[in-house]
Design a protein around this motif. Structure first.
Motif, PDB file in Angstrom:
ATOM      1  N   GLU A 141     -56.485 -34.797   9.715  1.00 60.77           N
ATOM      2  CA  GLU A 141     -54.919 -34.797   8.929  1.00 60.77           C
ATOM      3  C   GLU A 141     -56.466 -34.282   7.070  1.00 60.77           C
ATOM      4  OE1 GLU A 141     -54.134 -37.476  11.266  1.00 60.77           O
ATOM      5  OE2 GLU A 141     -55.470 -37.467  10.123  1.00 60.77           O
ATOM      6  N   VAL A 142     -57.575 -34.814   7.286  1.00 59.13           N
ATOM      7  CA  VAL A 142     -58.297 -34.284   6.037  1.00 59.13           C
ATOM      8  C   VAL A 142     -59.396 -33.030   6.161  1.00 59.13           C
ATOM      9  CG1 VAL A 142     -56.681 -35.543   4.657  1.00 59.13           C
ATOM     10  CG2 VAL A 142     -59.075 -35.806   5.596  1.00 59.13           C
ATOM     11  N   ILE A 143     -58.933 -32.850   7.667  1.00 60.59           N
ATOM     12  CA  ILE A 143     -60.507 -31.880   8.066  1.00 60.59           C
ATOM     13  C   ILE A 143     -60.378 -30.768   7.299  1.00 60.59           C
ATOM     14  CG2 ILE A 143     -60.275 -30.898  10.176  1.00 60.59           C
ATOM     15  CD1 ILE A 143     -63.248 -32.453   9.531  1.00 60.59           C
ATOM     16  N   ILE A 144     -60.568 -30.598   7.058  1.00 58.27           N
ATOM     17  CA  ILE A 144     -59.873 -28.389   6.344  1.00 58.27           C
ATOM     18  C   ILE A 144     -60.375 -29.324   4.885  1.00 58.27           C
ATOM     19  CG2 ILE A 144     -58.142 -26.986   4.938  1.00 58.27           C
ATOM     20  CD1 ILE A 144     -58.362 -27.296   7.906  1.00 58.27           C
ATOM     21  N   SER A 145     -60.492 -30.178   4.187  1.00 58.87           N
ATOM     22  CA  SER A 145     -61.353 -30.264   2.470  1.00 58.87           C
ATOM     23  C   SER A 145     -63.164 -30.177   3.371  1.00 58.87           C
ATOM     24  CB  SER A 145     -61.027 -31.756   2.186  1.00 58.87           C
ATOM     25  OG  SER A 145     -61.014 -32.795   3.257  1.00 58.87           O
ATOM     26  N   SER A 146     -63.048 -30.046   4.080  1.00 55.43           N
ATOM     27  CA  SER A 146     -64.504 -30.216   4.125  1.00 55.43           C
ATOM     28  C   SER A 146     -65.316 -29.100   3.585  1.00 55.43           C
ATOM     29  CB  SER A 146     -64.859 -29.936   5.535  1.00 55.43           C
ATOM     30  OG  SER A 146     -64.744 -30.947   6.676  1.00 55.43           O
ATOM     31  N   PHE A 147     -64.762 -27.996   3.656  1.00 61.91           N
ATOM     32  CA  PHE A 147     -64.621 -26.597   2.676  1.00 61.91           C
ATOM     33  C   PHE A 147     -64.597 -26.665   0.931  1.00 61.91           C
ATOM     34  CE2 PHE A 147     -63.387 -25.092   6.874  1.00 61.91           C
ATOM     35  CZ  PHE A 147     -64.219 -23.852   7.071  1.00 61.91           C
ATOM     36  N   LEU A 148     -63.991 -27.647   0.698  1.00 60.34           N
ATOM     37  CA  LEU A 148     -64.063 -27.671  -0.912  1.00 60.34           C
ATOM     38  C   LEU A 148     -65.234 -27.491  -1.383  1.00 60.34           C
ATOM     39  CD1 LEU A 148     -60.700 -30.455  -1.240  1.00 60.34           C
ATOM     40  CD2 LEU A 148     -61.020 -27.954  -1.316  1.00 60.34           C
ATOM     41  N   SER A 208     -67.688 -28.588  11.276  1.00 66.04           N
ATOM     42  CA  SER A 208     -66.630 -30.081  11.459  1.00 66.04           C
ATOM     43  C   SER A 208     -65.613 -30.075  12.151  1.00 66.04           C
ATOM     44  CB  SER A 208     -66.588 -30.739   9.715  1.00 66.04           C
ATOM     45  OG  SER A 208     -67.573 -31.251   9.086  1.00 66.04           O
ATOM     46  N   VAL A 209     -64.810 -28.552  10.910  1.00 65.00           N
ATOM     47  CA  VAL A 209     -63.530 -27.985  11.259  1.00 65.00           C
ATOM     48  C   VAL A 209     -63.156 -27.911  13.217  1.00 65.00           C
ATOM     49  CG1 VAL A 209     -61.328 -26.466  11.485  1.00 65.00           C
ATOM     50  CG2 VAL A 209     -62.640 -27.592   9.306  1.00 65.00           C
ATOM     51  N   GLY A 210     -64.669 -26.664  13.592  1.00 66.34           N
ATOM     52  CA  GLY A 210     -64.368 -26.966  14.708  1.00 66.34           C
ATOM     53  C   GLY A 210     -64.789 -27.987  15.523  1.00 66.34           C
ATOM     54  N   ASN A 211     -65.461 -28.454  15.628  1.00 64.55           N
ATOM     55  CA  ASN A 211     -65.878 -29.708  16.036  1.00 64.55           C
ATOM     56  C   ASN A 211     -64.625 -30.960  16.558  1.00 64.55           C
ATOM     57  OD1 ASN A 211     -67.775 -31.805  17.222  1.00 64.55           O
ATOM     58  ND2 ASN A 211     -66.765 -33.505  16.157  1.00 64.55           N
ATOM     59  N   THR A 212     -63.735 -30.870  15.536  1.00 69.20           N
ATOM     60  CA  THR A 212     -62.117 -31.264  15.131  1.00 69.20           C
ATOM     61  C   THR A 212     -60.708 -30.553  15.742  1.00 69.20           C
ATOM     62  OG1 THR A 212     -63.390 -32.232  13.494  1.00 69.20           O
ATOM     63  CG2 THR A 212     -61.139 -32.846  13.865  1.00 69.20           C
ATOM     64  N   VAL A 213     -61.064 -29.035  15.956  1.00 62.13           N
ATOM     65  CA  VAL A 213     -60.012 -28.150  16.710  1.00 62.13           C
ATOM     66  C   VAL A 213     -59.812 -28.852  17.819  1.00 62.13           C
ATOM     67  CG1 VAL A 213     -59.646 -26.493  17.602  1.00 62.13           C
ATOM     68  CG2 VAL A 213     -60.581 -26.267  15.392  1.00 62.13           C
ATOM     69  N   LYS A 214     -59.957 -29.503  19.004  1.00 63.26           N
ATOM     70  CA  LYS A 214     -59.438 -29.918  20.000  1.00 63.26           C
ATOM     71  C   LYS A 214     -59.351 -31.259  20.328  1.00 63.26           C
ATOM     72  CE  LYS A 214     -64.164 -32.970  20.848  1.00 63.26           C
ATOM     73  NZ  LYS A 214     -65.007 -33.257  21.104  1.00 63.26           N
ATOM     74  N   GLN A 215     -59.146 -31.882  18.755  1.00 65.00           N
ATOM     75  CA  GLN A 215     -58.229 -33.069  18.595  1.00 65.00           C
ATOM     76  C   GLN A 215     -56.420 -32.349  17.991  1.00 65.00           C
ATOM     77  OE1 GLN A 215     -59.375 -36.199  15.720  1.00 65.00           O
ATOM     78  NE2 GLN A 215     -61.584 -35.218  16.390  1.00 65.00           N
ATOM     79  N   LYS A 216     -56.616 -31.382  17.664  1.00 62.96           N
ATOM     80  CA  LYS A 216     -55.248 -30.949  17.215  1.00 62.96           C
ATOM     81  C   LYS A 216     -54.585 -30.217  15.637  1.00 62.96           C
ATOM     82  CE  LYS A 216     -52.487 -30.010  21.689  1.00 62.96           C
ATOM     83  NZ  LYS A 216     -51.386 -30.448  22.067  1.00 62.96           N
ATOM     84  N   ILE A 217     -55.518 -30.498  14.530  1.00 59.81           N
ATOM     85  CA  ILE A 217     -55.873 -30.152  13.434  1.00 59.81           C
ATOM     86  C   ILE A 217     -53.963 -30.253  13.006  1.00 59.81           C
ATOM     87  CG2 ILE A 217     -56.420 -29.313  11.104  1.00 59.81           C
ATOM     88  CD1 ILE A 217     -59.087 -28.875  12.378  1.00 59.81           C
ATOM     89  N   PRO A 218     -53.202 -30.885  12.399  1.00 63.07           N
ATOM     90  CA  PRO A 218     -51.645 -30.493  11.625  1.00 63.07           C
ATOM     91  C   PRO A 218     -52.180 -29.784  10.503  1.00 63.07           C
ATOM     92  CG  PRO A 218     -52.295 -32.257  10.664  1.00 63.07           C
ATOM     93  CD  PRO A 218     -53.834 -32.745  12.184  1.00 63.07           C
ATOM     94  N   PHE A 219     -51.296 -29.327  10.512  1.00 61.52           N
ATOM     95  CA  PHE A 219     -51.029 -28.062   8.951  1.00 61.52           C
ATOM     96  C   PHE A 219     -50.348 -28.730   8.034  1.00 61.52           C
ATOM     97  CE2 PHE A 219     -48.322 -25.271   6.028  1.00 61.52           C
ATOM     98  CZ  PHE A 219     -49.104 -24.734   5.904  1.00 61.52           C
ATOM     99  N   ASN A 220     -50.697 -28.907   7.041  1.00 63.37           N
ATOM    100  CA  ASN A 220     -50.458 -29.187   6.151  1.00 63.37           C
ATOM    101  C   ASN A 220     -51.146 -28.589   4.655  1.00 63.37           C
ATOM    102  OD1 ASN A 220     -53.061 -30.639   5.265  1.00 63.37           O
ATOM    103  ND2 ASN A 220     -52.395 -31.689   6.750  1.00 63.37           N
ATOM    104  N   MET A 221     -50.530 -29.064   2.939  1.00 62.59           N
ATOM    105  CA  MET A 221     -51.240 -27.958   1.829  1.00 62.59           C
ATOM    106  C   MET A 221     -52.444 -28.359   1.748  1.00 62.59           C
ATOM    107  SD  MET A 221     -48.324 -27.109   0.917  1.00 62.59           S
ATOM    108  CE  MET A 221     -48.656 -26.256  -0.545  1.00 62.59           C
ATOM    109  N   GLY A 222     -53.476 -29.150   2.491  1.00 65.16           N
ATOM    110  CA  GLY A 222     -54.748 -28.686   2.664  1.00 65.16           C
ATOM    111  C   GLY A 222     -55.319 -27.647   3.041  1.00 65.16           C
ATOM    112  N   TRP A 223     -54.383 -27.419   3.787  1.00 68.77           N
ATOM    113  CA  TRP A 223     -55.209 -25.909   4.442  1.00 68.77           C
ATOM    114  C   TRP A 223     -54.854 -25.213   3.475  1.00 68.77           C
ATOM    115  CZ3 TRP A 223     -55.054 -23.876   9.519  1.00 68.77           C
ATOM    116  CH2 TRP A 223     -54.781 -25.682  10.700  1.00 68.77           C
TER     117      TRP A 223
END
Length: 293
Positions: A141-148, A208-223
């Protein structure tokens, strides 16, 4: 909202968003209208006030009122601090265009603000690396925050170049012989160091995101955390390329710009769909708490 451990962190996005308007005013409006530079100065002052609130008040609530755990930490911890880096960089750009009297004041304040933001951001990034090493990757749910972490590093690199350029113009030999040139050179070397650190976190975020893609990352404002970090890292890449007149950095900046545009379009489309469905209008701080009886 301030007492909510997640929602309060996003207050820092207000001055960061205002920075875009301030910088646009400096670059596109001030040269065409006499009042343009005065407007840019006022906007920067407002931005600075919001930045100080974000950098001081929000961390106070984090320390006193919130209950954070290392395992649940993610890149959003940087959001209240990054505005100081952004405002410092914006101040360097403003100081390079405004009159000498106000420019010198803005320059000094911007250096201090940049120091506050960069030092705190580097401290949080160090803790974040420790969290990754001990507790593995953040939840999907917050894996996109890896780019912050790219945000303060990329904007810090861009800001040090802008501050150095303004220092060269405004300081010169005024206080210490060669102070302006020294600040410009030191700022550029600091920019290269921060950019290099950013490259490492860029690879970590992509993996990090590539490793989590298979878990179907949900879209939220964190994107939307994809656009700002990549945007400022791209800006720093182009700025370094302009200083060195390097084709490598300029071509890399062009490639990153194209990637950024594609990401922006994709995130915007998903956001519009979320707005139409109502899923994007969820505010945790306004959700009533149901007590078990």
């Amino acid at each position: 909202m301030m007492k909510h451990s997640a929602q309060s962190l996003f207050i820092g996005t207000l001055p960061m968003g205002l920075t875009t308007i301030t910088n646009f005013t400096i670059l596109a409006i001030s040269g065409k209208y006499e009042w343009g530079m005065d407007l840019a100065f006022v906007l920067w002052c407002v931005q600075f006030v919001f930045t100080m609130f974000s950098c001081i008040a929000v961390p106070f609530y984090i320390i006193v009122h919130h209950n954070h755990q290392l395992e649940s930490m993610n890149g959003t911890w940087l959001l209240p601090i990054v505005p100081a880096v952004v405002t410092g960089a914006s101040g360097g750009l403003l100081a390079n265009h405004i009159d000498e009297h106000r420019g010198l004041i803005v320059l000094i304040i911007s250096y201090i603000t940049m120091g506050m933001g960069l030092c705190l951001a580097l401290s949080i990034i160090a803790i974040y690396f420790y969290r990754l090493a001990v507790h593995n990757l953040p939840p999907k749910e917050v894996i996109i925050s890896s780019f912050l972490p790219l945000g303060p590093l990329g904007q810090g690199a861009y800001g040090m170049i802008q501050l150095g350029s303004a220092a060269k113009r405004l300081l010169g030999d005024k206080y210490i012989m060669g102070l302006g040139d020294t600040a410009y050179g030191a700022g550029f070397i600091a920019a290269l160091i921060l950019w290099g650190y950013g490259v490492w976190y860029l690879f970590v975020a992509v993996f990090s995101v590539g490793n989590t893609v298979k878990q179907k990352i949900p879209f939220n404002m964190g994107w939307w955390g994809l656009t700002f970090p990549l945007g400022v890292f791209t800006a720093s890449t182009v700025a370094i390329g302009n200083v060195l007149d390097s084709m490598f950095f300029l071509v890399l900046g062009a490639i990153l710009t194209c990637i950024l545009v594609v990401i922006w379009i994709a995130v915007t489309a998903k956001t519009l769909l979320g707005i139409l469905s109502g899923e994007m209008f969820y505010a945790p701080c306004l959700t009533p708490v149901v007590l078990n009886t």
